[in-house]
Design an enzyme around this catalytic site. Structure first.
Site, PDB file in Angstrom:
ATOM      1  N   GLN A 213      33.666  31.581  41.619  1.00  0.00           N
ATOM      2  CA  GLN A 213      34.201  32.130  40.371  1.00  0.00           C
ATOM      3  C   GLN A 213      33.712  31.232  39.233  1.00  0.00           C
ATOM      4  O   GLN A 213      34.196  30.121  39.056  1.00  0.00           O
ATOM      5  CB  GLN A 213      35.727  32.146  40.415  1.00  0.00           C
ATOM      6  CG  GLN A 213      36.305  32.802  41.658  1.00  0.00           C
ATOM      7  CD  GLN A 213      36.207  34.307  41.649  1.00  0.00           C
ATOM      8  OE1 GLN A 213      36.832  34.991  40.846  1.00  0.00           O
ATOM      9  NE2 GLN A 213      35.409  34.859  42.555  1.00  0.00           N
ATOM     10  N   GLY A 254      45.276  38.104  37.519  1.00  0.00           N
ATOM     11  CA  GLY A 254      44.081  37.923  38.332  1.00  0.00           C
ATOM     12  C   GLY A 254      42.814  37.751  37.519  1.00  0.00           C
ATOM     13  O   GLY A 254      42.795  37.834  36.285  1.00  0.00           O
ATOM     14  N   HIS A 255      41.724  37.538  38.236  1.00  0.00           N
ATOM     15  CA  HIS A 255      40.446  37.252  37.569  1.00  0.00           C
ATOM     16  C   HIS A 255      39.893  38.484  36.850  1.00  0.00           C
ATOM     17  O   HIS A 255      40.078  39.611  37.266  1.00  0.00           O
ATOM     18  CB  HIS A 255      39.424  36.666  38.554  1.00  0.00           C
ATOM     19  CG  HIS A 255      39.039  37.560  39.692  1.00  0.00           C
ATOM     20  ND1 HIS A 255      38.162  37.172  40.664  1.00  0.00           N
ATOM     21  CD2 HIS A 255      39.416  38.806  40.027  1.00  0.00           C
ATOM     22  CE1 HIS A 255      37.996  38.149  41.522  1.00  0.00           C
ATOM     23  NE2 HIS A 255      38.744  39.154  41.160  1.00  0.00           N
ATOM     24  N   ASN A 256      39.240  38.215  35.723  1.00  0.00           N
ATOM     25  CA  ASN A 256      38.590  39.239  34.882  1.00  0.00           C
ATOM     26  C   ASN A 256      39.573  40.163  34.174  1.00  0.00           C
ATOM     27  O   ASN A 256      39.149  41.150  33.556  1.00  0.00           O
ATOM     28  CB  ASN A 256      37.607  40.099  35.681  1.00  0.00           C
ATOM     29  CG  ASN A 256      36.530  39.292  36.365  1.00  0.00           C
ATOM     30  OD1 ASN A 256      36.144  38.225  35.899  1.00  0.00           O
ATOM     31  ND2 ASN A 256      36.048  39.775  37.487  1.00  0.00           N
TER      32      ASN A 256
END
Length: 350
Positions: A213, A254-256
């Site tokens: 990531q 969460g991511h993004n």
């Protein structure tokens, strides 16, 4: 001043080397000596970048990508635009993870406080603190971090490598910030974790491969983040929290994920990766959203409700799966009437 990023990039690499590292094959006619310099999303990639395609939701982006090459299923290679070379693989997402490891060999682990001979105190000598910034005992300020005047970093907090924090903010005791850029007047309560790995794995029969990531978390001005909330950094793009947004305790983002301006996110909400919230969205306690959906501006999600698809602007939703509030209320009323009648419907009564 442009931020230099958090990971050192290797390369450039020839396409033949990228194919070897990712377990892919060059499509017929592809020149393996062509060099590429980075890994990017379909929409952000340029002629010097590697991209990947693994989700049919992004088929429109595949048609117009400017990527120099793309990891793609053999059956879909014909959809690539002219100028984008195909790297053929049965597992494009797994190939993407391996490409990230090639270009960013340090990305398996978060960059918190890289050590060197100059690291002798809890505030690294390369960190920049404006006059009036306050660092309480036990706080760790990493290399090349920057903290604006009037900001207080409380005891035992960690401000990691190259993290930037604006003015007149507060970082609570025991909070950890890595891979993060923070605006002005931001309040981060104790125990918050920002910028750790997103939950990304390329699933497969041979095991689940960790996807590095390499994105960031961007916290805009006037945000408040409650105790023990966690915000994952992006995979390639950034996780963004819009200005004025208020986040309660024990929230997972969460991511993004992109959260708009002036949203209200109540305790124990979970927002899955790559979901987007428009401005002034409200999510009640213990509600949640699946990944890769859009919740329109002004929408309200009732507590303990779970959103499974895109939500139009100004909608009010409740239930699991979430549905318009009026529909949900009618269904509850009907169930209550059936319960009072011992399970008999209006037709049975007739």
């Amino acid at each position: 001043m442009q931020h230099p990023g958090f990971f050192h990039r290797a390369g450039p690499f020839a396409l033949a080397d990228v194919a070897k590292a990712t377990g892919a094959e060059l499509a017929p006619g592809v020149d393996g000596s062509i060099e590429v310099s980075d890994v990017r999303t379909l929409v952000d990639a340029g002629p010097q970048d590697v991209a990947f395609f693994n989700n049919r939701k992004y088929a429109d982006q595949l048609k117009v990508t400017r990527a120099g090459c793309c990891l793609v299923l053999p059956a879909l290679a014909s959809r690539l635009p002219e100028g984008t070379s195909a790297l053929l693989t049965p597992e494009p997402y797994r190939g993407f993870a391996m490409a990230l490891m090639l270009f960013y060999p340090q990305s398996r682990f978060s960059q918190v406080a890289p050590t060197d001979d100059a690291t002798r105190t809890l505030i690294h000598p390369s960190a920049e603190l404006e006059e009036g910034a306050i660092v309480e005992p036990g706080a760790v300020i990493g290399a090349e971090a920057r903290i604006g005047r009037g900001t207080r970093v409380a005891a035992n907090a960690v401000v990691g490598y190259r993290v930037c924090i604006g003015r007149d903010g507060y970082v609570g005791p025991g909070a950890t910030l890595v891979h993060t850029l923070v605006g002005d007047r931001v309040i981060i309560h104790g125990g918050v974790r920002i910028g750790q790995d997103g939950f990304g794995f390329a699933m497969g029969r041979q095991g689940h491969l960790k996807v590095p990531q390499i994105g960031r978390v961007i916290i805009q001005d006037d945000v408040e983040i409650g105790a023990n909330t966690t915000i994952d950094r992006g995979a390639l793009k950034d996780t963004i929290i819009g200005e004025g947004t208020k986040i309660d305790n024990l929230v997972q983002i969460g991511h993004n994920v992109v959260v708009g301006r002036h949203c209200v996110i109540v305790a124990q909400v979970g927002i899955s990766g790559s979901t987007e919230l428009g401005d002034f969205v409200v999510m009640g306690g213990q509600s949640g959203a699946v990944g890769h959906i859009k919740i329109g501006p002004g929408a309200q999600i009732a507590g303990a409700s779970h959103v499974a698809k895109d939500v139009p602007a100004m909608s009010k939703l409740a239930g699991t799966p979430a549905k318009p509030l009026t529909v949900w209320a009618r269904e509850l009323g009907m169930i209550a009437r059936l319960a009072r009648r011992g399970g008999k419907s209006d037709a049975d009564e007739a």
